[in-house]
Write a protein that holds these residues in place. Structure first.
Motif, mmCIF file in Angstrom:
data_model
loop_
_atom_site.group_PDB
_atom_site.id
_atom_site.type_symbol
_atom_site.label_atom_id
_atom_site.label_comp_id
_atom_site.label_asym_id
_atom_site.label_seq_id
_atom_site.Cartn_x
_atom_site.Cartn_y
_atom_site.Cartn_z
ATOM 1 N N GLY A 1 -4.384 3.495 7.858
ATOM 2 C CA GLY A 1 -3.405 3.705 6.823
ATOM 3 C C GLY A 1 -3.525 2.654 5.742
ATOM 4 N N ASP A 2 -2.554 2.645 4.889
ATOM 5 C CA ASP A 2 -2.534 1.673 3.802
ATOM 6 C C ASP A 2 -2.060 0.319 4.311
ATOM 7 N N ILE A 3 -2.687 -0.730 3.854
ATOM 8 C CA ILE A 3 -2.301 -2.081 4.230
ATOM 9 C C ILE A 3 -1.082 -2.470 3.405
ATOM 10 N N PRO A 4 0.014 -2.821 4.065
ATOM 11 C CA PRO A 4 1.212 -3.206 3.308
ATOM 12 C C PRO A 4 1.062 -4.600 2.698
ATOM 13 N N ILE A 5 1.695 -4.779 1.561
ATOM 14 C CA ILE A 5 1.702 -6.083 0.907
ATOM 15 C C ILE A 5 3.148 -6.536 0.801
ATOM 16 N N ASP A 6 3.417 -7.726 1.261
ATOM 17 C CA ASP A 6 4.747 -8.300 1.178
ATOM 18 C C ASP A 6 5.154 -8.412 -0.292
ATOM 19 N N ALA A 7 6.342 -7.917 -0.614
ATOM 20 C CA ALA A 7 6.816 -7.937 -2.002
ATOM 21 C C ALA A 7 6.842 -9.353 -2.572
ATOM 22 N N GLY A 8 7.168 -10.333 -1.737
ATOM 23 C CA GLY A 8 7.181 -11.716 -2.212
ATOM 24 C C GLY A 8 5.816 -12.195 -2.671
ATOM 25 N N SER A 9 4.774 -11.658 -2.067
ATOM 26 C CA SER A 9 3.413 -12.041 -2.449
ATOM 27 C C SER A 9 3.032 -11.509 -3.821
ATOM 28 N N LEU A 10 3.757 -10.503 -4.285
ATOM 29 C CA LEU A 10 3.453 -9.914 -5.585
ATOM 30 C C LEU A 10 4.393 -10.406 -6.678
#
Length: 64
Positions: free
Chosen positions: A1-10
């Motif tokens: 699946g898609d690798i999630p990215i922590d919103a804080g990292s963006l």
């Protein structure tokens, strides 16, 4: 699946020009990845888990 990215990292505090380019390009390398359980593990010499909190918190508890 898609690798999630922590919103804080963006957030603007952490996001780099490389991050912005990848997002604008559609995040291709982070899409439709295979779960480790679906790979033939003997095909690999090593599996490297990159990351910070996601690696030490999510990997031990989630199905990978």
């Amino acid at each position: 699946g898609d690798i999630p990215i922590d919103a804080g990292s963006l957030s603007d505090q952490f996001k780099t020009e490389n991050d912005t380019r990848m997002i604008e390009a559609g995040c291709g390398p982070l899409k439709s990845t295979k779960a480790l359980k679906d790979l033939e593990i003997t095909d690999y010499d090593i599996v490297f888990f990159a990351g910070g909190h996601g690696t030490c918190v999510d990997f031990p508890t989630d199905e990978v």
